[in-house]
Write a protein that holds these residues in place. Structure first.
Motif, short mmCIF file in Angstrom:
data_model
loop_
_atom_site.label_atom_id
_atom_site.label_comp_id
_atom_site.label_asym_id
_atom_site.label_seq_id
_atom_site.Cartn_x
_atom_site.Cartn_y
_atom_site.Cartn_z
N LYS A 110 0.83 -1.20 0.00
CA LYS A 110 0.00 0.00 0.00
C LYS A 110 0.86 1.25 0.00
CE LYS A 110 -4.17 -1.93 1.71
NZ LYS A 110 -5.51 -1.80 1.41
N ARG A 204 -9.48 3.32 8.78
CA ARG A 204 -8.60 2.22 9.21
C ARG A 204 -8.00 2.58 10.57
NH1 ARG A 204 -6.75 -1.60 6.34
NH2 ARG A 204 -6.86 -0.51 4.36
N PHE A 208 -11.49 -1.39 16.21
CA PHE A 208 -12.68 -1.05 15.41
C PHE A 208 -13.76 -2.09 15.67
CE2 PHE A 208 -11.84 -4.39 12.27
CZ PHE A 208 -10.48 -4.60 12.47
N GLN A 210 -16.75 -4.68 14.17
CA GLN A 210 -17.19 -5.40 12.98
C GLN A 210 -18.61 -5.93 13.13
OE1 GLN A 210 -13.85 -8.28 12.73
NE2 GLN A 210 -13.50 -7.42 10.70
N GLU A 277 -12.60 -0.41 0.30
CA GLU A 277 -13.48 -1.47 0.84
C GLU A 277 -14.34 -1.00 2.01
OE1 GLU A 277 -11.48 -5.14 1.86
OE2 GLU A 277 -13.04 -5.66 3.31
N GLU A 279 -16.99 -3.42 2.91
CA GLU A 279 -17.41 -4.72 3.43
C GLU A 279 -16.85 -5.81 2.52
OE1 GLU A 279 -21.57 -5.00 4.33
OE2 GLU A 279 -21.59 -7.17 4.21
N ALA A 320 -18.66 -6.66 7.66
CA ALA A 320 -18.66 -5.20 7.48
C ALA A 320 -18.04 -4.53 8.68
CB ALA A 320 -20.09 -4.71 7.30
N ARG A 324 -16.39 2.06 9.34
CA ARG A 324 -16.35 2.40 7.90
C ARG A 324 -17.72 2.70 7.36
NH1 ARG A 324 -11.87 -1.40 4.92
NH2 ARG A 324 -10.22 -0.84 6.39
P1 ATP Z 1 -8.50 -3.88 4.36
O1 ATP Z 1 -8.12 -4.54 3.05
O2 ATP Z 1 -9.08 -2.51 4.20
O3 ATP Z 1 -7.41 -3.95 5.39
P2 ATP Z 1 -9.69 -6.34 5.12
O4 ATP Z 1 -10.00 -6.95 3.78
O5 ATP Z 1 -8.50 -6.79 5.86
O6 ATP Z 1 -9.69 -4.74 4.99
P3 ATP Z 1 -11.70 -7.82 6.48
O7 ATP Z 1 -10.75 -8.68 7.21
O8 ATP Z 1 -12.42 -8.38 5.31
O9 ATP Z 1 -10.96 -6.47 6.05
O10 ATP Z 1 -12.72 -7.21 7.53
C1 ATP Z 1 -14.07 -6.95 7.22
C2 ATP Z 1 -14.41 -5.49 7.40
O11 ATP Z 1 -13.95 -4.99 8.67
C3 ATP Z 1 -13.76 -4.55 6.40
O12 ATP Z 1 -14.49 -4.53 5.19
C4 ATP Z 1 -13.83 -3.22 7.11
O13 ATP Z 1 -15.12 -2.64 6.98
C5 ATP Z 1 -13.63 -3.61 8.55
N1 ATP Z 1 -12.23 -3.39 8.93
C6 ATP Z 1 -11.18 -4.22 8.73
N2 ATP Z 1 -10.04 -3.68 9.20
C7 ATP Z 1 -10.37 -2.45 9.70
C8 ATP Z 1 -9.65 -1.41 10.34
N3 ATP Z 1 -8.34 -1.52 10.59
N4 ATP Z 1 -10.31 -0.30 10.72
C9 ATP Z 1 -11.65 -0.18 10.50
N5 ATP Z 1 -12.38 -1.14 9.92
C10 ATP Z 1 -11.77 -2.27 9.53
#
Ligand code: ATP
Length: 458
Positions: A110, A204, A208, A210, A277, A279, A320, A324
């Motif tokens: 990233k 991020r 957080f 979920q 992203e 969700e 989700a 976010r």
């Molecule tokens: P990213 O690619 O943005 O790190 P991720 O694919 O690792 O996200 P998932 O493990 O699929 O995320 O988690 C499901 C959801 O939880 C995400 O779509 C997001 O809405 C939320 N989420 C994940 N990591 C974070 C974070 N560090 N802060 C806030 N929300 C988060």
């Protein structure tokens, strides 16, 4: 994936959202009086109310409007073997690189989000490019110790996702819920990730919340339910007012898929920093149940009475983030317009998401208006969440309500004292009508139940 390039100019910047959140007490940087702690936020009154409404709407869609899903609230601290079985101990890592010049750390995948350290401000004096080390894998789980002795036997992890709490309770839930696949287990709770690249406000953070649901299905039906949940989850956002144009589904390429997933799609929202992203919807197959069965020695399967055979269900997971989602709802709702030569800032939130539904305001603080307004307030709040606001000019009070997204304003004025009617003001159109005070409760409760679409759609 980093935010994709988007040619559309954002309607609102993240700074404007941050400023409104601070100004109106939605969200504060955590530990501010000590200089803050990176990427951690505290939610104030309206932030808590909005957040609760986001979660409430999720529960409504997942539990309130259907019979095939049950709720769960599992612990944050779980047996360390859980994370071995799930693959997190081994594989929940991000590639980390260090800059030898500026000392900053970045996620190797990233670099464009982090703007790397190539910004001249990060390399004071002469402009230099970051001199990056090779990437090494960094586990995102926060480690802690259970009990007073800091030895390996007591190592525990703050959960990095809520999903595993669901899998390890599969057997418990199956026993009491008496469900058969397809059925789901849902939970909302805090998760923790020691993210390398944070920023973008509450998008991020390291702590957080979920909203996750594991939907257990007969293996042959997995593709059907995967597609069903993609549609359902997209609809949830649009029913709550997010505009179609700002929302899209993006299927993961083979190189992006997590170790457990055979197919994943992200619901993406056009945040001010680009498409990102909101969700993830994943077809997790039978990976998790099989892993936990292997590591725990417990049978984690469903016995089909009719067929007389047991099988391990496959799992479709919509996952989700509360924070976010809240950010997306605020970004989509943020608007400014000019009214009689003055700029008006408002959140055009879906009324069901709005922290406060109705504000009762006496026009002036005299002539019996505050007393009458308080009576009306007590009647209204028995039906919908309301707020009483006295003091300061009426214009200022309305500006405040507009900024917190209150859909209906009720003004008690001189005429109220004569004929018992009040002014009912609509946040979006600014239309005002006179309504008998005793009808307010019914009217507002009915308005709240109506379908709603963003007034930004015209
Ligand atoms: P990213 O690619 O943005 O790190 P991720 O694919 O690792 O996200 P998932 O493990 O699929 O995320 O988690 C499901 C959801 O939880 C995400 O779509 C997001 O809405 C939320 N989420 C994940 N990591 C974070 C974070 N560090 N802060 C806030 N929300 C988060």
């Amino acid at each position: 994936m980093g935010p994709a390039q988007e040619t559309r100019a954002p309607e609102v910047t993240l700074d404007e959202i941050v400023a409104l959140c601070k100004r109106r007490g939605f969200i504060f940087p955590s530990s501010e009086i000590y200089g803050g702690i990176g990427s951690t936020y505290d939610y104030g009154h309206y932030g808590v109310l909005l957040r609760n409404n986001v979660k409430g709407e999720w529960w409504r869609a997942i539990i309130g409007e259907r019979d095939d899903i049950v709720a769960l609230d599992s612990a944050i601290l779980q047996h360390p073997r859980v994370w071995e079985a799930s693959g997190h101990l081994e594989g929940f890592t991000d590639p980390l690189v260090d800059c030898r010049t500026c000392g900053l750390r970045f996620r190797a995948d990233k670099l464009e989000d982090a703007q790397c350290g190539r910004k001249p401000s990060m390399h004071p004096g002469e402009f230099k490019e970051c001199d990056l080390t090779d990437a090494r894998e960094f586990n995102l789980m926060f480690e802690t110790h259970v009990g007073p002795v800091k030895d390996t036997a007591s190592t525990a992890y703050l959960r990095p996702e809520t999903a595993q709490g669901i899998f390890i309770n599969f057997k418990n839930v199956l026993q009491f819920a008496r469900k058969k696949p397809p059925f789901g287990i849902a939970q909302i709770g805090k998760s923790f990730r020691n993210e390398i690249t944070t920023g973008n406000f509450i998008f991020r953070t390291r702590e957080f919340e979920q909203m996750e649901m594991e939907y257990f299905v007969p293996p042959a039906e997995a593709p059907k339910w995967y597609s069903y949940w993609m549609d359902e989850r997209m609809r949830w956002y649009t029913d709550l007012g997010i505009r179609d144009d700002n929302l899209k589904l993006r299927a993961h390429g083979a190189d992006e898929l997590s170790h457990y997933s055979s197919a994943t799609s992200d619901v993406e929202y056009l945040f001010p920093m680009g498409w990102s992203e909101l969700e993830g919807i994943a077809n997790r197959g039978d990976f998790d149940l099989k892993q936990h069965a292997k590591f725990s020695g417990e049978k984690l399967e469903y016995f089909d009475q009719e067929k007389g055979e047991a099988y391990v269900p496959h799992v479709i997971e919509p996952a989700a983030g509360v924070d976010r989602a809240m950010l997306a709802f605020m970004v989509d709702a943020y608007d400014t317009e000019e009214v009689e030569g003055r700029k008006r800032t408002l959140l055009r939130l879906h009324p069901r998401l709005a922290p406060v539904k109705a504000a009762v305001l006496p026009l002036v603080s005299k002539d019996g208006m505050p007393e009458r307004a308080r009576e009306i307030y007590q009647e209204v709040r028995a039906r919908v969440p309301a707020e009483y606001d006295e003091g300061g000019s009426i214009g200022k009070r309305y500006r405040r309500q507009d900024e917190i997204g209150t859909p209906w304003g009720i003004t008690v004025d001189g005429q109220t004292m004569e004929d018992g009617t009040v002014t009912l003001r609509d946040r979006d159109t600014l239309a005002q009508e006179r309504v008998p005070a005793e009808e307010l409760g019914d009217r507002l409760a009915a308005k709240l139940a109506e379908p709603w679409r963003s007034p930004k759609l015209g």
